[in-house]
Design a protein around this motif. Structure first.
Motif, PDB file in Angstrom:
ATOM      1  N   ARG A   7       7.544  -0.443   5.960  1.00  0.00           N
ATOM      2  CA  ARG A   7       6.334  -1.236   6.175  1.00  0.00           C
ATOM      3  C   ARG A   7       6.692  -2.713   6.157  1.00  0.00           C
ATOM      4  O   ARG A   7       6.532  -3.395   5.165  1.00  0.00           O
TER       5      ARG A   7
ATOM      6  N   GLU B 116       0.861  -1.175   0.000  1.00  0.00           N
ATOM      7  CA  GLU B 116       0.000   0.000   0.000  1.00  0.00           C
ATOM      8  C   GLU B 116       0.898   1.225   0.000  1.00  0.00           C
ATOM      9  O   GLU B 116       2.028   1.158   0.464  1.00  0.00           O
ATOM     10  N   ARG B 117       0.378   2.337  -0.515  1.00  0.00           N
ATOM     11  CA  ARG B 117       1.206   3.542  -0.549  1.00  0.00           C
ATOM     12  C   ARG B 117       1.536   3.980   0.884  1.00  0.00           C
ATOM     13  O   ARG B 117       0.786   3.703   1.819  1.00  0.00           O
ATOM     14  N   MET B 118       2.650   4.665   0.994  1.00  0.00           N
ATOM     15  CA  MET B 118       3.092   5.047   2.334  1.00  0.00           C
ATOM     16  C   MET B 118       3.906   6.330   2.260  1.00  0.00           C
ATOM     17  O   MET B 118       4.687   6.525   1.335  1.00  0.00           O
ATOM     18  N   ARG B 119       3.730   7.201   3.244  1.00  0.00           N
ATOM     19  CA  ARG B 119       4.519   8.425   3.289  1.00  0.00           C
ATOM     20  C   ARG B 119       5.895   8.113   3.875  1.00  0.00           C
ATOM     21  O   ARG B 119       6.031   7.243   4.736  1.00  0.00           O
ATOM     22  N   GLN B 120       6.893   8.833   3.397  1.00  0.00           N
ATOM     23  CA  GLN B 120       8.247   8.674   3.941  1.00  0.00           C
ATOM     24  C   GLN B 120       8.322   9.420   5.266  1.00  0.00           C
ATOM     25  O   GLN B 120       7.919  10.571   5.359  1.00  0.00           O
ATOM     26  N   ALA B 121       8.812   8.743   6.289  1.00  0.00           N
ATOM     27  CA  ALA B 121       8.980   9.404   7.584  1.00  0.00           C
ATOM     28  C   ALA B 121      10.096   8.708   8.343  1.00  0.00           C
ATOM     29  O   ALA B 121      10.398   7.541   8.090  1.00  0.00           O
ATOM     30  N   ARG B 122      10.703   9.454   9.240  1.00  0.00           N
ATOM     31  CA  ARG B 122      11.788   8.891  10.040  1.00  0.00           C
ATOM     32  C   ARG B 122      11.356   8.835  11.496  1.00  0.00           C
ATOM     33  O   ARG B 122      10.641   9.711  11.968  1.00  0.00           O
ATOM     34  N   ASP B 123      11.828   7.823  12.197  1.00  0.00           N
ATOM     35  CA  ASP B 123      11.456   7.690  13.603  1.00  0.00           C
ATOM     36  C   ASP B 123      12.401   8.506  14.476  1.00  0.00           C
ATOM     37  O   ASP B 123      13.242   9.259  13.970  1.00  0.00           O
ATOM     38  N   SER B 124      12.278   8.356  15.806  1.00  0.00           N
ATOM     39  CA  SER B 124      13.082   9.180  16.716  1.00  0.00           C
ATOM     40  C   SER B 124      14.571   8.847  16.627  1.00  0.00           C
ATOM     41  O   SER B 124      15.406   9.637  17.048  1.00  0.00           O
ATOM     42  N   ASP B 125      14.905   7.673  16.093  1.00  0.00           N
ATOM     43  CA  ASP B 125      16.320   7.332  15.883  1.00  0.00           C
ATOM     44  C   ASP B 125      16.790   7.742  14.498  1.00  0.00           C
ATOM     45  O   ASP B 125      17.863   7.327  14.052  1.00  0.00           O
TER      46      ASP B 125
ATOM     47  N   VAL C 245      11.124   4.830   8.433  1.00  0.00           N
ATOM     48  CA  VAL C 245      10.106   3.860   8.845  1.00  0.00           C
ATOM     49  C   VAL C 245       9.712   3.020   7.634  1.00  0.00           C
ATOM     50  O   VAL C 245       9.442   3.558   6.562  1.00  0.00           O
TER      51      VAL C 245
ATOM     52  N   SER D 121       5.522  -5.094   8.296  1.00  0.00           N
ATOM     53  CA  SER D 121       4.636  -5.820   9.209  1.00  0.00           C
ATOM     54  C   SER D 121       3.408  -6.300   8.451  1.00  0.00           C
ATOM     55  O   SER D 121       3.050  -5.744   7.412  1.00  0.00           O
TER      56      SER D 121
END
Lengths: 454, 183
Positions: free
Chosen positions: A124, A109-118, A122, A126
């Motif tokens: 997909r 599924e489409r997903m936005r690019q994002a970074r976590d606190s480290d 992020v 799972s």
């Protein structure tokens, strides 16, 4: 250990706890203050609470983790397979793969690019299934598709699995399962050469020998001798001269190509198959391409990796299985400097008549010393310069240091001088440019060989 | 702060199906706020606070936020709506159910995973069953309020006793499950 034991049990979730707290806090208030409206408001939570308590799972699910493939090529996809036993009361099963370098998720599924606190991207990785679905040997199968973008032994995982009961009231897990190793074979860079190998020696293969024999390439027309095959009789010449003549051919022969990979250094940053290329990436992919090319021609190929950590050796062989063996060995290469061994004393086990293709970033003078030593013995040596763009760049940590920049420039100037010197000794040094990289050099080596033979 | 950022990243990277599940919780919060307004309880602060907390449930469905929302919504009803019964009780109870179910499902699965349609259908069916039962409770409450002629403290005492009995049963059940030889 305690955390593992806690995870390997059905525990109440926030959802169950809030139902319990809401019922215990609001129902007495409603009863004491005679507010049936509050009882109505809390009734859905009371019903959900009763439902959740009645359907609490008892057994702990059995689980296992495996990969769909033992080895893949760079850029190929594999499946991380988590099997979870759908015990009674479990409703939703989920699995999540811990991100790892050079392992990316296959998006569904489409997903936005994002970074976590480290500051990690992020991904997909799972998946979720309903427990009441088709089973494989009594397990529900959860699949996570991954794509590996760099050669080597990659760790896929750890894989975490979890299960929840009705209304998300009880949770088992998340339980971590150990990572699995996936061997990723290098994707050979595009390489093709139409030039002949300079020293054909054996009796199979596609190169033309200098000796006459059974083959497909025409050599000459000569008088018939006892033992010649009748189908080789050249009738036009025979009828003209009145004496039997036959066509003779050169034998089709193979050659021994020794591929030497200098893995002392890995310069530059590797971004995987679609990103930046480090010098070791280029070396390994070039070695894979050269080996595959000559094996497809029916030549015999050996491999030797020069590295302190992984001094690997694949003896001479031919065929497809040998090619896989070479790729498998290349996938285990790790860069490490060997500064204790004198390069002139290293015995590479290369006989005369072998074509040596040395692939090196040429940052250490050791590789050039070994190439010069081999050339001095009369071996045909082609050195492939695998430094590429990494020559122009420094490690990010050194970019800000003017001293490091100057030192790198000096080393590059020294390197240029060393390359000029070894060229003067008759060793061909060519940059790796993919298809046709070695054509000019191999043609020149073959011509030189013929001149010497004549 | 780091945890808040994690929630925000999870929200941004959630699959569309997961986002839809979270938005069900927000829809439930809006229904509760509208019901509160219809019943004449509270004011703009209570209604706005209900919707705001619903939005926070969307941000953090797996933590304490849904519990805060439930406490806020029921407290706002208790403080704002005078009567023992109002027709808007039913949509309000349905709204609370939607908030709880949406948050529970969203917290059950990783945000970056696609929520299977079969799971959504199963939850929807269950929400329907519980909503029907709540409707029955709402109707019984209406009858009880309409037929009430005093009754003294007996209904309250009976209710409290029933609650205490249920609590005792739960504690015994939990002790049974956590016993060393429990399955």
């Amino acid at each position: 250990m305690a955390a593992f034991e806690r995870a390997d049990a059905w525990r109440p979730t926030h959802a169950l706890q809030r139902c319990l707290v809401a019922v215990l806090a609001i129902a007495p208030v409603a009863l004491v203050f005679r507010r049936p409206d509050l009882l109505v408001l809390v009734s859905p939570l009371a019903l959900v609470l009763a439902w959740s308590l009645a359907t609490r799972p008892q057994e702990r699910p059995d689980h296992r983790f495996a990969l769909s493939h033992a080895q893949v090529r760079e850029g190929d996809q594999a499946l991380a397979v988590a099997d979870v036993e759908p015990v009674e009361g479990a409703e939703v099963l989920s699995a999540a793969l811990t991100p790892a370098p050079y392992v990316t998720a296959v998006l569904r599924e489409r997903m936005r690019q994002a970074r976590d606190s480290d500051d990690l991207l992020v991904q997909r990785t799972s998946t979720v299934v309903e427990a009441a679905g088709p089973q494989v040997q009594g397990y529900r199968r959860l699949l996570v598709g991954v794509r590996v973008t760099r050669w080597g032994v990659r760790r896929i995982g750890p894989m975490q699995v979890a299960a929840t009961s009705a209304w998300g009231a009880w949770r088992w897990g998340p339980l971590s399962m150990d990572a699995q190793a996936l061997r990723v074979l290098p994707q050979p860079a595009a390489f093709d050469t139409s030039a002949p190998a300079p020293h054909p020696r054996g009796l199979v293969g596609m190169h033309r020998s200098s000796r006459p024999g059974e083959g497909s390439e025409f050599a000459t027309i000569r008088p018939f001798q006892v033992g010649d095959r009748l189908r080789r009789i050249h009738w036009p010449r025979s009828s003209r001269t009145g004496e039997l003549h036959v066509t003779s051919s050169y034998a089709d022969q193979d050659t021994h190509v020794a591929v030497l990979v200098d893995a002392h250094y890995d310069l530059g940053r590797s971004g995987g198959l679609d990103g930046d290329v480090s010098s070791l990436d280029r070396s390994v992919r070039a070695a894979a391409a050269v080996a595959e090319h000559f094996l497809q021609q029916g030549d015999r190929v050996s491999l030797r990796v020069l590295s302190a950590r992984t001094p690997l050796l694949v003896p001479v062989g031919t065929g497809k299985r040998h090619g896989v063996r070479i790729l498998d060995t290349l996938s285990r290469v790790q860069a490490s400097v060997d500064d204790r061994t004198d390069p002139q004393r290293v015995h590479l086990g290369i006989g005369s008549g072998t074509l040596v293709v040395m692939i090196s970033s040429l940052v250490s003078p050791d590789a050039l010393t070994q190439a010069a030593t081999l050339a001095a013995r009369g071996t045909s040596v082609v050195v492939v310069d695998a430094l590429g763009d990494a020559a122009a760049r420094l490690a990010p940590s050194g970019e800000r240091d003017p001293l490091a920049r100057t030192a790198w420039r000096i080393r590059m100037l020294e390197r240029d001088r060393e390359i000029r010197r070894i060229r003067a000794q008759g060793v061909a040094v060519v940059p790796w440019l993919g298809a046709g990289s070695l054509d000019v050099v191999l043609v020149e080596l073959a011509r030189r060989r013929r001149r010497v033979g004549a | 702060m780091g945890e808040l950022r994690e929630h925000w990243v999870n929200l941004r990277t959630a699959t569309p199906s997961h986002l839809r599940v979270r938005l069900v919780a927000l829809a439930g919060a809006v229904v509760v706020a509208l019901s509160l307004a219809a019943a004449g309880g509270g004011g703009p602060v209570a209604w706005g606070g209900t919707v705001l907390l619903g939005a926070l449930v969307v941000l953090q469905p797996g933590g304490i936020m849904p519990a805060f929302f439930l406490v806020w919504a029921i407290a706002a009803w208790w403080a704002g709506v005078p009567g023992p019964w109002h027709w808007a009780l039913l949509p309000a109870a349905w709204g609370l159910l939607l908030v709880h179910a949406g948050a529970a499902l969203a917290a059950s699965v990783p945000p970056q995973a696609t929520v299977p349609r079969a799971v959504v259908v199963r939850y929807a069916a269950r929400v329907g069953v519980v909503a029907a039962a709540v409707t029955l409770v709402w109707g019984l409450a209406a009858l009880a309020v309409g037929a009430r002629s005093g009754g003294g403290p007996l209904p309250s005492v009976l209710g409290l006793a029933l609650l205490a009995g249920a609590l005792l049963g739960y504690v015994r059940l939990r002790r049974h499950h956590t016993a060393p030889d429990a399955p």
